[in-house]
Design a protein around this motif. Structure first.
Motif, PDB file in Angstrom:
ATOM      1  N   UNK A  74       0.824  -1.289  -0.199  1.00 29.34           N
ATOM      2  CA  UNK A  74       0.058   0.039  -0.034  1.00 29.34           C
ATOM      3  C   UNK A  74       0.833   1.178  -0.146  1.00 29.34           C
ATOM      4  N   UNK A  75       2.184   1.045  -0.004  1.00 32.00           N
ATOM      5  CA  UNK A  75       3.039   2.444   0.086  1.00 32.00           C
ATOM      6  C   UNK A  75       3.864   2.347  -1.313  1.00 32.00           C
ATOM      7  N   UNK A  76       3.318   1.631  -2.351  1.00 34.30           N
ATOM      8  CA  UNK A  76       3.920   1.491  -3.567  1.00 34.30           C
ATOM      9  C   UNK A  76       2.921   1.997  -4.440  1.00 34.30           C
ATOM     10  N   UNK A 125      -0.787   7.399  -9.396  1.00 33.62           N
ATOM     11  CA  UNK A 125      -0.502   7.915  -8.027  1.00 33.62           C
ATOM     12  C   UNK A 125      -1.529   7.055  -7.247  1.00 33.62           C
ATOM     13  N   UNK A 126      -2.671   7.294  -7.469  1.00 36.69           N
ATOM     14  CA  UNK A 126      -3.919   6.553  -6.708  1.00 36.69           C
ATOM     15  C   UNK A 126      -3.930   5.063  -6.665  1.00 36.69           C
ATOM     16  N   UNK A 127      -3.343   4.477  -7.783  1.00 30.99           N
ATOM     17  CA  UNK A 127      -3.587   3.056  -7.746  1.00 30.99           C
ATOM     18  C   UNK A 127      -2.234   2.543  -7.093  1.00 30.99           C
ATOM     19  N   UNK A 131      -4.058  -2.318  -3.845  1.00 29.54           N
ATOM     20  CA  UNK A 131      -5.284  -2.847  -4.446  1.00 29.54           C
ATOM     21  C   UNK A 131      -5.173  -3.407  -5.645  1.00 29.54           C
ATOM     22  N   UNK A 132      -4.225  -3.377  -6.495  1.00 26.16           N
ATOM     23  CA  UNK A 132      -4.099  -3.905  -7.593  1.00 26.16           C
ATOM     24  C   UNK A 132      -3.984  -5.701  -7.391  1.00 26.16           C
ATOM     25  N   UNK A 133      -3.054  -5.745  -6.236  1.00 28.36           N
ATOM     26  CA  UNK A 133      -2.963  -7.119  -6.020  1.00 28.36           C
ATOM     27  C   UNK A 133      -4.237  -7.699  -5.473  1.00 28.36           C
TER      28      UNK A 133
END
Lengths: 149, 149
Positions: A74-76, A125-127, A131-133
């Motif tokens: 969540x930090x990347x 920047x948002x994604x 969240x993609x994972x």
DNA sequence: TAAATTTCAGATAGAAAGGTCCGATATATG
DNA sequence: CATATATCGGACCTTTCTATCTGAAATTTA
């Protein structure tokens, strides 16, 4: 040809996404990644080394070694990967290539392109990888795409 | 590096814009264009020849010769120039570089990028040389940018 | 018709991106 | 400690893009 990101940047994004779908803090080696994603192995090596230098990934040599995320998912953001490989010139440079193009001295499509560029940045920047994972593990199609399972 | 259009495409767009600001059906030669816009002359020659082949421009050899728009300015959109030089792959190819990415088999950012891509296309297709030309003649800044007057 | 001007076509050179190779270095494991 | 396995670092090759050069062909003008 016209494109948004360099091929190397595409490889980097794919590889980071692949790693994010791996369990926990396990290191993944480039043999596996290049094999699954169909990316030339030595070139992927160079690419991931760049991401290590830019603190997006961390690496370990030797058996059980490989690469993994340097921070929690969540930090990347996708943007961090793009920034590390391609840089951020695409956010400021003129679409028409006018070197002097700026807010005070705009090219004919400056403002239209400006809003589009901002949206591209927002998306990147948002994604986050997190969240993609989550999206990937929830979708059989995406797992297939990343050659998972 | 990441960018949208190739350098050659940027040159083409600048040159067409420059020509559109020239009076009537006058031919403009590459010496003048490359000089004013700071584009390498032989490369600009090749570039404009491509636009002639693609029926965006027409040319005439000899004294008083050069290049001019092949159609009226309101019949030429920025998109026609981009299409002639860089092609349209950027409208369909996956931002993350997944070869199999499609509506049925989308990558993690497929839909977001899709809407952005559509807007890029709209901008390029909507904006004709005619309206940009009008904008240029109405703005001292833009005339300066294109080294006019 | 001769001369000057300009695009056209093809070959070539240079720079950047993409990709490969090899030896060195670090690390886990037996 | 020895060995196998990985990344790391540097040099090198290939392809694509950018840029140059040269001579031919066409067209205006004197």
């Amino acid at each position: 040809m016209s494109l948004i990101f360099s091929r190397q940047c595409e490889y980097a994004l794919q590889a980071v996404l692949y790693m994010s779908a791996q369990p926990g803090s396990k290191f993944t080696n480039i043999i596996e990644i290049s094999d699954r994603l169909g990316i030339p192995m030595p070139f992927l090596g160079k690419t991931l080394q760049l991401l290590v230098q830019k603190k997006v990934l961390e690496s370990q040599k030797g058996p059980k070694g490989g690469f993994r995320l340097a921070r929690t998912p969540d930090e990347i953001a996708l943007f961090h990967v793009v920034d590390a490989i391609d840089g951020t010139d695409f956010l400021t440079s003129c679409v028409l290539g006018f070197p002097e193009c700026s807010g005070k001295n705009p090219c004919p499509v400056h403002s239209e392109w400006g809003t589009l560029r901002d949206r591209v940045y927002q998306m990147l920047a948002d994604r986050t990888i997190a969240d993609i994972s989550k999206e990937i593990t929830g979708s059989k199609q995406l797992r297939t795409k990343l050659r998972l399972i």
